[in-house]
Motif scaffolding. Structure first.
Motif, PDB file in Angstrom:
ATOM      1  N   ALA A   1      82.249  -4.507  25.463  1.00 29.38           N
ATOM      2  CA  ALA A   1      81.690  -5.479  24.501  1.00 29.38           C
ATOM      3  C   ALA A   1      82.591  -6.999  25.022  1.00 29.38           C
ATOM      4  CB  ALA A   1      82.228  -5.103  22.883  1.00 29.38           C
ATOM      5  N   GLU A   2      81.723  -7.909  24.985  1.00 29.48           N
ATOM      6  CA  GLU A   2      82.281  -9.196  25.301  1.00 29.48           C
ATOM      7  C   GLU A   2      82.180 -10.312  24.159  1.00 29.48           C
ATOM      8  OE1 GLU A   2      81.806 -10.280  29.673  1.00 29.48           O
ATOM      9  OE2 GLU A   2      80.112  -8.900  29.321  1.00 29.48           O
ATOM     10  N   GLU A   3      81.743 -10.053  23.180  1.00 30.39           N
ATOM     11  CA  GLU A   3      81.620 -10.653  21.889  1.00 30.39           C
ATOM     12  C   GLU A   3      81.876 -10.009  20.960  1.00 30.39           C
ATOM     13  OE1 GLU A   3      79.047 -13.851  21.370  1.00 30.39           O
ATOM     14  OE2 GLU A   3      79.282 -15.054  23.461  1.00 30.39           O
ATOM     15  N   ILE A   4      82.514 -10.750  19.713  1.00 28.79           N
ATOM     16  CA  ILE A   4      82.913  -9.639  18.386  1.00 28.79           C
ATOM     17  C   ILE A   4      82.090 -10.557  17.331  1.00 28.79           C
ATOM     18  CG2 ILE A   4      84.623  -8.680  17.258  1.00 28.79           C
ATOM     19  CD1 ILE A   4      84.576  -7.415  19.987  1.00 28.79           C
ATOM     20  N   ASP A   5      81.371  -9.682  16.411  1.00 25.93           N
ATOM     21  CA  ASP A   5      81.102 -10.409  15.074  1.00 25.93           C
ATOM     22  C   ASP A   5      81.544  -9.413  14.034  1.00 25.93           C
ATOM     23  OD1 ASP A   5      79.538 -12.249  16.799  1.00 25.93           O
ATOM     24  OD2 ASP A   5      77.717 -11.941  15.730  1.00 25.93           O
ATOM     25  N   MET A   6      82.627 -10.008  13.463  1.00 24.38           N
ATOM     26  CA  MET A   6      83.065  -8.996  12.279  1.00 24.38           C
ATOM     27  C   MET A   6      82.711  -9.685  11.060  1.00 24.38           C
ATOM     28  SD  MET A   6      87.186 -10.606  11.703  1.00 24.38           S
ATOM     29  CE  MET A   6      87.336  -9.642  10.160  1.00 24.38           C
ATOM     30  N   LEU A   7      82.830  -8.479  10.093  1.00 20.94           N
ATOM     31  CA  LEU A   7      82.331  -8.846   8.576  1.00 20.94           C
ATOM     32  C   LEU A   7      83.802  -9.224   7.870  1.00 20.94           C
ATOM     33  CD1 LEU A   7      79.577  -8.453   7.090  1.00 20.94           C
ATOM     34  CD2 LEU A   7      79.853  -7.341   9.275  1.00 20.94           C
ATOM     35  N   ILE A   8      83.459 -10.426   7.226  1.00 20.76           N
ATOM     36  CA  ILE A   8      84.787 -10.790   6.198  1.00 20.76           C
ATOM     37  C   ILE A   8      85.028  -9.747   5.314  1.00 20.76           C
ATOM     38  CG2 ILE A   8      83.468 -12.065   4.427  1.00 20.76           C
ATOM     39  CD1 ILE A   8      85.445 -14.364   4.989  1.00 20.76           C
ATOM     40  N   ASN A   9      86.120  -9.568   4.782  1.00 14.29           N
ATOM     41  CA  ASN A   9      86.464  -8.701   3.426  1.00 14.29           C
ATOM     42  C   ASN A   9      86.260  -9.533   2.350  1.00 14.29           C
ATOM     43  OD1 ASN A   9      87.757  -7.482   1.364  1.00 14.29           O
ATOM     44  ND2 ASN A   9      89.049  -6.513   2.666  1.00 14.29           N
ATOM     45  N   LEU A  10      84.866  -9.232   1.720  1.00 16.92           N
ATOM     46  CA  LEU A  10      84.347  -9.899   0.730  1.00 16.92           C
ATOM     47  C   LEU A  10      84.851  -9.578  -0.599  1.00 16.92           C
ATOM     48  CD1 LEU A  10      80.602  -9.257   1.675  1.00 16.92           C
ATOM     49  CD2 LEU A  10      81.435 -11.455   1.456  1.00 16.92           C
ATOM     50  N   GLY A  11      85.458  -8.425  -0.785  1.00 19.20           N
ATOM     51  CA  GLY A  11      85.852  -7.993  -2.036  1.00 19.20           C
ATOM     52  C   GLY A  11      87.547  -8.827  -2.445  1.00 19.20           C
ATOM     53  N   ALA A  12      88.056  -9.065  -1.102  1.00 16.13           N
ATOM     54  CA  ALA A  12      89.403  -9.649  -0.948  1.00 16.13           C
ATOM     55  C   ALA A  12      89.126 -11.359  -1.399  1.00 16.13           C
ATOM     56  CB  ALA A  12      90.154  -9.637   0.299  1.00 16.13           C
ATOM     57  N   LEU A  13      87.861 -11.788  -0.668  1.00 16.74           N
ATOM     58  CA  LEU A  13      87.483 -12.989  -0.991  1.00 16.74           C
ATOM     59  C   LEU A  13      87.085 -13.344  -2.395  1.00 16.74           C
ATOM     60  CD1 LEU A  13      86.779 -16.018   0.430  1.00 16.74           C
ATOM     61  CD2 LEU A  13      84.494 -15.064   0.714  1.00 16.74           C
ATOM     62  N   LYS A  14      86.560 -12.660  -2.891  1.00 14.12           N
ATOM     63  CA  LYS A  14      86.043 -12.428  -4.324  1.00 14.12           C
ATOM     64  C   LYS A  14      87.177 -12.359  -5.364  1.00 14.12           C
ATOM     65  CE  LYS A  14      81.446 -12.795  -4.437  1.00 14.12           C
ATOM     66  NZ  LYS A  14      80.619 -13.709  -5.181  1.00 14.12           N
ATOM     67  N   SER A  15      88.257 -11.773  -4.834  1.00 16.79           N
ATOM     68  CA  SER A  15      89.306 -11.576  -5.636  1.00 16.79           C
ATOM     69  C   SER A  15      90.499 -12.739  -5.424  1.00 16.79           C
ATOM     70  CB  SER A  15      90.130 -10.470  -5.266  1.00 16.79           C
ATOM     71  OG  SER A  15      89.283  -9.148  -5.517  1.00 16.79           O
ATOM     72  N   GLY A  16      90.069 -13.783  -4.598  1.00 17.29           N
ATOM     73  CA  GLY A  16      91.038 -14.853  -4.240  1.00 17.29           C
ATOM     74  C   GLY A  16      92.046 -14.402  -3.612  1.00 17.29           C
ATOM     75  N   GLU A  17      91.950 -13.415  -2.763  1.00 13.39           N
ATOM     76  CA  GLU A  17      93.243 -12.854  -1.879  1.00 13.39           C
ATOM     77  C   GLU A  17      92.915 -13.715  -0.449  1.00 13.39           C
ATOM     78  OE1 GLU A  17      94.138  -8.632  -4.209  1.00 13.39           O
ATOM     79  OE2 GLU A  17      92.557  -8.489  -2.366  1.00 13.39           O
ATOM     80  N   ASN A  18      93.343 -14.914  -0.437  1.00 17.35           N
ATOM     81  CA  ASN A  18      92.769 -15.525   0.884  1.00 17.35           C
ATOM     82  C   ASN A  18      93.798 -15.320   1.948  1.00 17.35           C
ATOM     83  OD1 ASN A  18      90.945 -16.996  -0.870  1.00 17.35           O
ATOM     84  ND2 ASN A  18      92.151 -18.830  -0.995  1.00 17.35           N
ATOM     85  N   ASP A  19      94.869 -14.924   1.569  1.00 14.62           N
ATOM     86  CA  ASP A  19      96.173 -14.467   2.722  1.00 14.62           C
ATOM     87  C   ASP A  19      95.459 -12.951   3.318  1.00 14.62           C
ATOM     88  OD1 ASP A  19      97.574 -16.656   2.312  1.00 14.62           O
ATOM     89  OD2 ASP A  19      99.134 -15.600   1.202  1.00 14.62           O
ATOM     90  N   VAL A  20      94.933 -12.219   2.489  1.00 12.37           N
ATOM     91  CA  VAL A  20      94.554 -10.925   2.882  1.00 12.37           C
ATOM     92  C   VAL A  20      93.134 -11.139   3.780  1.00 12.37           C
ATOM     93  CG1 VAL A  20      93.239  -8.784   2.150  1.00 12.37           C
ATOM     94  CG2 VAL A  20      95.259  -9.669   1.014  1.00 12.37           C
ATOM     95  N   VAL A  21      92.183 -12.054   3.336  1.00 13.71           N
ATOM     96  CA  VAL A  21      90.989 -12.489   4.058  1.00 13.71           C
ATOM     97  C   VAL A  21      91.443 -12.886   5.321  1.00 13.71           C
ATOM     98  CG1 VAL A  21      89.198 -13.820   4.301  1.00 13.71           C
ATOM     99  CG2 VAL A  21      89.778 -12.758   1.963  1.00 13.71           C
ATOM    100  N   LYS A  22      92.249 -13.982   5.571  1.00 13.59           N
ATOM    101  CA  LYS A  22      92.825 -14.518   6.843  1.00 13.59           C
ATOM    102  C   LYS A  22      93.516 -13.654   7.690  1.00 13.59           C
ATOM    103  CE  LYS A  22      95.912 -18.541   8.070  1.00 13.59           C
ATOM    104  NZ  LYS A  22      96.771 -19.484   7.640  1.00 13.59           N
ATOM    105  N   ASN A  23      94.518 -13.089   7.176  1.00 14.53           N
ATOM    106  CA  ASN A  23      95.070 -11.801   8.080  1.00 14.53           C
ATOM    107  C   ASN A  23      94.088 -10.885   8.715  1.00 14.53           C
ATOM    108  OD1 ASN A  23      97.415 -10.509   9.170  1.00 14.53           O
ATOM    109  ND2 ASN A  23      96.744  -8.919   7.915  1.00 14.53           N
ATOM    110  N   ASP A  24      93.097 -10.485   7.922  1.00 14.85           N
ATOM    111  CA  ASP A  24      92.181  -9.564   8.431  1.00 14.85           C
ATOM    112  C   ASP A  24      91.265 -10.256   9.569  1.00 14.85           C
ATOM    113  OD1 ASP A  24      90.553  -6.932   7.768  1.00 14.85           O
ATOM    114  OD2 ASP A  24      88.894  -8.437   7.439  1.00 14.85           O
ATOM    115  N   ILE A  25      91.030 -11.368   9.314  1.00 12.95           N
ATOM    116  CA  ILE A  25      90.292 -12.123  10.444  1.00 12.95           C
ATOM    117  C   ILE A  25      91.253 -12.329  11.664  1.00 12.95           C
ATOM    118  CG2 ILE A  25      88.965 -14.325  11.352  1.00 12.95           C
ATOM    119  CD1 ILE A  25      88.585 -14.659   8.107  1.00 12.95           C
ATOM    120  N   ALA A  26      92.211 -12.792  11.441  1.00 15.67           N
ATOM    121  CA  ALA A  26      93.331 -13.061  12.468  1.00 15.67           C
ATOM    122  C   ALA A  26      93.710 -11.712  13.405  1.00 15.67           C
ATOM    123  CB  ALA A  26      94.598 -13.595  11.794  1.00 15.67           C
TER     124      ALA A  26
END
Length: 224
Positions: free
Chosen positions: A89-114
């Motif tokens: 694989a040479e490109e990555i399309d990841m799914l955001i953590n929607l549950g964390a986003l809906k819960s306002g857990e922005n640090d969790v969402v950001k860390n997941d992506i990072a």
């Protein structure tokens, strides 16, 4: 009107149906070579096979991570990313953590992506936010978190969870993204005019399973 070759260069041709057979995948790869798409997206199981068929032609294989709900743990997404890269694989399309986003857990969402960005080892990373499931404020928040986490694109949708790319959403995402990251529009792009409208709204990449029909000026009837 958007030039046909320019559009082809912007499309990630996609085959993610869960029932895809090896014969289906071979035909898909042959079609990709014929039409000159630069990148395809296939499920993890088929990454190595598609890479073997397409790499001699300079075509990249991309993979969705945490597909198609985004609720896997960060550890699982990271390991899935590493294995996909090992398989070609040479490109990555990841799914955001929607549950964390809906819960306002922005640090969790950001860390997941990072963490996935880190595991991607410099490869292009896109983050799917499922715009149909979010409020405008959540779309804006998600895009800012994607920028902060170091990913390369915000992507509208998978096409599997309702909705898809709209001109309004692409404009909104671009207004937040500015020139910092790209905007990939996917889900519901059925015709050449749809693609033109989406690009004019600010998309720099398009994901489409009906790409061949679209570039031939026909109407795609594929759902994703």
């Amino acid at each position: 009107m958007l030039d046909k070759q320019k559009l082809i260069s912007m499309i990630d041709y996609t085959l993610l149906k869960p029932t895809t057979s090896k014969e289906d995948m071979r035909a898909f790869c042959e079609e990709t070579i014929k039409y000159g798409f630069r990148t395809v997206f296939v499920n993890p199981h088929y990454v190595a096979y598609a890479h073997a068929l397409l790499s001699p032609h300079g075509i990249k294989v991309g993979v969705p991570i945490g597909f198609s709900l985004g609720g896997a743990t960060t550890h699982v997404k990271v390991e899935e990313t590493k294995e996909a890269i090992k398989n070609g694989a040479e490109e990555i399309d990841m799914l955001i953590n929607l549950g964390a986003l809906k819960s306002g857990e922005n640090d969790v969402v950001k860390n997941d992506i990072a963490e996935v960005v880190k595991a991607s080892q410099g490869l292009t990373t896109k983050v799917i936010i499922e715009t149909a499931l979010l409020t405008d404020v959540e779309k804006e928040t998600a895009t800012r978190l994607i920028i902060e986490a170091g990913a390369d694109f915000v992507k509208t949708a998978t096409g599997f969870n309702g909705g898809g790319a709209t001109v309004e959403d692409v404009k909104l995402l671009r207004s937040v993204a500015g020139d910092k990251i790209g905007v990939k529009a996917a889900g519901g792009i059925k015709s050449y005019q749809d693609a033109v409208n989406i690009v004019e709204a600010g998309a720099t990449r398009i994901g489409a399973s009906g790409a061949v029909a679209i570039i031939n000026g026909e109407k795609s009837n594929k759902a994703y």
